[in-house]
Motif scaffolding. Structure first.
Motif, PDB file in Angstrom:
ATOM      1  N   ASP B 312       0.821  -1.220   0.000  1.00 34.58           N
ATOM      2  CA  ASP B 312       0.000   0.000   0.000  1.00 34.58           C
ATOM      3  C   ASP B 312       0.859   1.275   0.000  1.00 34.58           C
ATOM      4  OD1 ASP B 312      -2.425   1.248  -0.318  1.00 34.58           O
ATOM      5  OD2 ASP B 312      -3.312   0.418   1.492  1.00 34.58           O
ATOM      6  N   HIS B 313       2.142   1.157  -0.319  1.00 34.97           N
ATOM      7  CA  HIS B 313       3.005   2.326  -0.451  1.00 34.97           C
ATOM      8  C   HIS B 313       2.385   3.305  -1.454  1.00 34.97           C
ATOM      9  CE1 HIS B 313       6.547   4.506  -2.173  1.00 34.97           C
ATOM     10  NE2 HIS B 313       6.939   4.500  -0.916  1.00 34.97           N
ATOM     11  N   PRO B 314       2.465   4.619  -1.253  1.00 37.35           N
ATOM     12  CA  PRO B 314       3.150   5.361  -0.177  1.00 37.35           C
ATOM     13  C   PRO B 314       2.258   5.670   1.032  1.00 37.35           C
ATOM     14  CG  PRO B 314       2.405   6.898  -1.842  1.00 37.35           C
ATOM     15  CD  PRO B 314       1.920   5.535  -2.267  1.00 37.35           C
ATOM     16  N   PHE B 315       1.131   5.002   1.136  1.00 38.37           N
ATOM     17  CA  PHE B 315       0.283   5.206   2.312  1.00 38.37           C
ATOM     18  C   PHE B 315       0.868   4.409   3.488  1.00 38.37           C
ATOM     19  CE2 PHE B 315      -2.239   5.827  -1.512  1.00 38.37           C
ATOM     20  CZ  PHE B 315      -2.705   7.114  -1.300  1.00 38.37           C
ATOM     21  N   PHE B 316       0.390   4.687   4.682  1.00 40.18           N
ATOM     22  CA  PHE B 316       0.910   4.051   5.900  1.00 40.18           C
ATOM     23  C   PHE B 316       2.433   4.214   5.999  1.00 40.18           C
ATOM     24  CE2 PHE B 316      -3.129   2.164   4.928  1.00 40.18           C
ATOM     25  CZ  PHE B 316      -3.734   1.953   6.137  1.00 40.18           C
ATOM     26  N   PRO B 317       2.921   5.455   5.955  1.00 39.78           N
ATOM     27  CA  PRO B 317       4.374   5.733   5.998  1.00 39.78           C
ATOM     28  C   PRO B 317       4.969   5.444   7.376  1.00 39.78           C
ATOM     29  CG  PRO B 317       3.153   7.788   6.191  1.00 39.78           C
ATOM     30  CD  PRO B 317       2.127   6.702   5.945  1.00 39.78           C
ATOM     31  N   PRO B 318       6.295   5.531   7.507  1.00 43.07           N
ATOM     32  CA  PRO B 318       6.933   5.229   8.801  1.00 43.07           C
ATOM     33  C   PRO B 318       6.303   6.027   9.942  1.00 43.07           C
ATOM     34  CG  PRO B 318       8.598   5.508   7.119  1.00 43.07           C
ATOM     35  CD  PRO B 318       7.287   5.867   6.475  1.00 43.07           C
ATOM     36  N   LEU B 319       6.275   5.426  11.127  1.00 41.66           N
ATOM     37  CA  LEU B 319       5.628   6.071  12.264  1.00 41.66           C
ATOM     38  C   LEU B 319       6.436   7.246  12.797  1.00 41.66           C
ATOM     39  CD1 LEU B 319       4.331   2.898  14.131  1.00 41.66           C
ATOM     40  CD2 LEU B 319       3.039   4.470  12.681  1.00 41.66           C
ATOM     41  N   GLU B 320       7.759   7.120  12.732  1.00 40.94           N
ATOM     42  CA  GLU B 320       8.600   8.249  13.163  1.00 40.94           C
ATOM     43  C   GLU B 320       9.157   8.936  11.924  1.00 40.94           C
ATOM     44  OE1 GLU B 320       9.098   5.290  15.202  1.00 40.94           O
ATOM     45  OE2 GLU B 320       7.656   6.316  16.504  1.00 40.94           O
ATOM     46  N   GLU B 321       9.278  10.257  12.021  1.00 42.95           N
ATOM     47  CA  GLU B 321       9.675  11.017  10.841  1.00 42.95           C
ATOM     48  C   GLU B 321      11.039  10.597  10.288  1.00 42.95           C
ATOM     49  OE1 GLU B 321       9.514  15.430  10.731  1.00 42.95           O
ATOM     50  OE2 GLU B 321       7.394  15.061  11.176  1.00 42.95           O
ATOM     51  N   ASP B 322      11.968  10.239  11.167  1.00 44.70           N
ATOM     52  CA  ASP B 322      13.311   9.902  10.692  1.00 44.70           C
ATOM     53  C   ASP B 322      13.509   8.395  10.481  1.00 44.70           C
ATOM     54  OD1 ASP B 322      12.970   9.410  13.325  1.00 44.70           O
ATOM     55  OD2 ASP B 322      14.928  10.162  13.982  1.00 44.70           O
ATOM     56  N   ALA B 323      12.434   7.634  10.633  1.00 39.50           N
ATOM     57  CA  ALA B 323      12.569   6.172  10.484  1.00 39.50           C
ATOM     58  C   ALA B 323      12.729   5.801   9.018  1.00 39.50           C
ATOM     59  CB  ALA B 323      11.350   5.474  11.068  1.00 39.50           C
ATOM     60  N   LYS B 324      13.584   4.831   8.762  1.00 40.23           N
ATOM     61  CA  LYS B 324      13.727   4.350   7.390  1.00 40.23           C
ATOM     62  C   LYS B 324      12.777   3.192   7.109  1.00 40.23           C
ATOM     63  CE  LYS B 324      18.435   5.754   6.308  1.00 40.23           C
ATOM     64  NZ  LYS B 324      19.828   5.319   6.164  1.00 40.23           N
ATOM     65  N   GLU B 325      12.596   2.373   8.119  1.00 43.25           N
ATOM     66  CA  GLU B 325      11.743   1.193   7.953  1.00 43.25           C
ATOM     67  C   GLU B 325      10.268   1.599   8.053  1.00 43.25           C
ATOM     68  OE1 GLU B 325      12.630  -2.520   8.614  1.00 43.25           O
ATOM     69  OE2 GLU B 325      14.524  -1.949   7.683  1.00 43.25           O
ATOM     70  N   TRP B 326       9.491   0.976   7.192  1.00 45.98           N
ATOM     71  CA  TRP B 326       8.057   1.223   7.231  1.00 45.98           C
ATOM     72  C   TRP B 326       7.407   0.168   8.135  1.00 45.98           C
ATOM     73  CZ3 TRP B 326       5.093   4.152   3.132  1.00 45.98           C
ATOM     74  CH2 TRP B 326       5.916   5.108   2.508  1.00 45.98           C
TER      75      TRP B 326
END
Lengths: 363, 363
Positions: B312-326
């Motif tokens: 479902d990218h780009p929806f449900f993006p990483p929870l923290e702004e600087d996180a790389k992992e989704w």
């Protein structure tokens, strides 16, 4: 091992009198073109005066109100105990000043039916939700004194604004305090427009198969999101039809909560009781789902110790007029047997032991 | 073993231009109070002019339209191939005379993006559903000639009357004839009233977590009840979000069909393809469900050979702004790994082999 049916409805005499006295939905009426049969019309959509009477609502026979037929049905399907409940729409439609008395009469009536078959019948009571809070809470307390009552059945409308209405808190507090479970049951479904212009071609299928479970799911999610279970950690709710769709959608629900910008800003995505916690602590599910596929998800979501057999009698009657066996009941038996293949203990728990334990049916 | 993401959206340049040129829903706009960021507003309910811009729609950055970001996301999460698709609301909103050309441009645009990364990107095309049938069918035929196209993504509105509209038959016939799968995806959800007066307090949770899957479920059930798969036995449909709620409710759906008086009278309860048959013959499910509980039901309903990994990218993006992992992607990976514990072969099928086989990604 006892077999216990916790999802089985009755329209007791007092309630039938009430429905027969009415001329607007919900009501029971005999139409001139079919004078020997009555019909039960419970939804506005079922009340088209231009339609022939045979397509208005559904035929209502003694299986709806004669307790002897309930017992005969139980015997036919080897059900030892039933926890009977008033069917929808309960008392949602009554004016404020009539609801309190109606609830008392009907609850006494249902309790008396149970007393006729001691050990075989128990019941969920009905609350006068259109009355004031004091009257509602009083009825919760009064139910505690009725020997066969084991909780309350309730729709999704609450006081008219849903079950996430903060004005329901005194009721939730009373139910929690007196260890009365809520049997949450759908009635209103979804607005007809969602089924499209051809919706009526499909009979009652879409509202019943999809609208009902979704109504339940939305209601329980609104309870969850409004923090009902943060305020009332001991409040127990039994969800009809294996939770509507909650077990299947619980993962998506959690993901949507975690990713929601609005909730995040409000500090509501962390430090909360998540849906899995509530599913395993406050929620019980019936096993009325007609397939081992859905049942498997229900078991995984809430645990086999929180799942309870049910039939939805007298709805989903035998497919052939002269059939004795109820296909719907056998579908639910078969789902349990398939879902628990090789685990006879868990199957027995779902079929009866859980209900006996959770609803204190040996008392 | 390849990992293939079949649920991953893109707003290609042509489509972004279209959205930026508009001032009514759907549109993309930069607001004066936040001039360095654009927002995507796709639903009427998201377009309250009295609300601050930061609560209108959602921020839209290059992850929505820059194909390099898609590739970087794929690399980050070890995804070998993606089958990209235009995100909702596709072209549903265009006037009849614009839709045909817009579809051709956008489909060419998306196909060209795929050509930049041969072997890594494939796509589902978009149909000009507001155009006339001839234009729609022509675009189906034209898509067949675009090298990277593997089917079409579609919402639930059809020509405006849903997917049970008989006027869609020429489109279904063309899709069946050219072996083009439909990726059925929700957009419209349910009417806001069903979420009650406090609905907006819960952000987008209820429409996204419940409205979307229910919209999909209703749409596919309407197709089923109107006999689409009786007329087009080779028509294949990939359902978003593991079928909405279809796997969980399939048993109830079958029971409601069998017990429906109206359908019985019309002779439509017997001699029909039932939902289980269609689930195992015509329906594929993505594995975007964030939990092994729902995933288990999806597997049981359609089979592990018909389930396809997605993000479902780009929806449900990483929870923290600087996180790389989704987090959302890892939730779906984890669900597959738990659902297929001890059956590595099936897990690999779901993660990629099924998509390669079903969508012919080696060609």
């Amino acid at each position: 091992m006892p077999i216990v049916d916790i999802h089985t409805h009755i329209y007791p005499p007092t309630y039938m009198d009430l429905l027969r006295s009415r001329t607007t939905v919900p009501y029971v009426r005999t139409f001139p073109d079919a004078p020997d049969s009555s019909r039960l019309i419970i939804l506005p959509g079922e009340d088209d005066p231009s339609a022939p009477s045979t397509s208005r609502g559904r035929p209502i026979g003694p299986e709806y109100f004669d307790i002897k037929q309930k017992i005969a049905f139980m015997d036919q399907h080897k059900i030892d105990k039933s926890v009977i409940s008033l069917a929808n729409p309960w008392l949602d439609f009554l004016p404020e000043d009539e609801a309190g008395e109606a609830a008392r009469k009907i609850n006494d009536d249902v309790n008396a039916l149970c007393a006729e078959y001691p050990g075989r019948l128990y019941a969920f009571g009905t609350l006068p939700l259109s009355a004031n809070t004091e009257t509602i809470v009083k009825e919760v307390e009064r139910l505690k004194g009725l020997k066969y009552m084991r909780g309350v059945i309730m729709g999704t409308s609450g006081l008219g604004k849903g079950l996430d209405d903060a004005n329901l808190d005194p009721m939730y507090a009373a139910l929690e305090k007196h260890s009365q479970i809520i049997f949450l049951h759908p009635h209103y479904g979804l607005p007809a427009e969602v089924y499209g212009p051809r919706g009526s071609e499909y009979g009652h299928v879409l509202p019943l198969a999809l609208g009902f479970p979704l109504e339940t799911t939305i209601a329980v999610c609104r309870m969850l999101l409004s923090g009902v279970w943060d305020r009332f950690k001991g409040l127990n709710v039994l969800l009809a039809h294996s939770g509507g769709t909650l077990p299947f959608l619980a993962g998506r629900l959690e993901s949507c909560v975690k990713h929601d910008g609005h909730l995040k800003k409000a500090g509501k995505t962390e430090n909360r009781r998540d849906v899995w916690d509530i599913l395993k602590t406050n929620i019980y599910l019936d096993a009325v789902i007609y397939s081992e596929v859905g049942l498997g998800a229900a078991v995984q979501a809430s645990g086999a110790d929180r799942l309870l057999f049910g039939t939805d009698h007298p709805f989903f009657p035998p497919l052939e007029e002269d059939a004795k066996e109820w296909h719907s009941v056998n579908a639910n038996y078969s789902a349990i047997s398939k879902a628990f293949e090789g685990n006879n203990g868990a199957a027995k728990d779902v079929l009866g032991n859980n209900a006996v334990r959770i609803l204190r049916l040996e008392e």
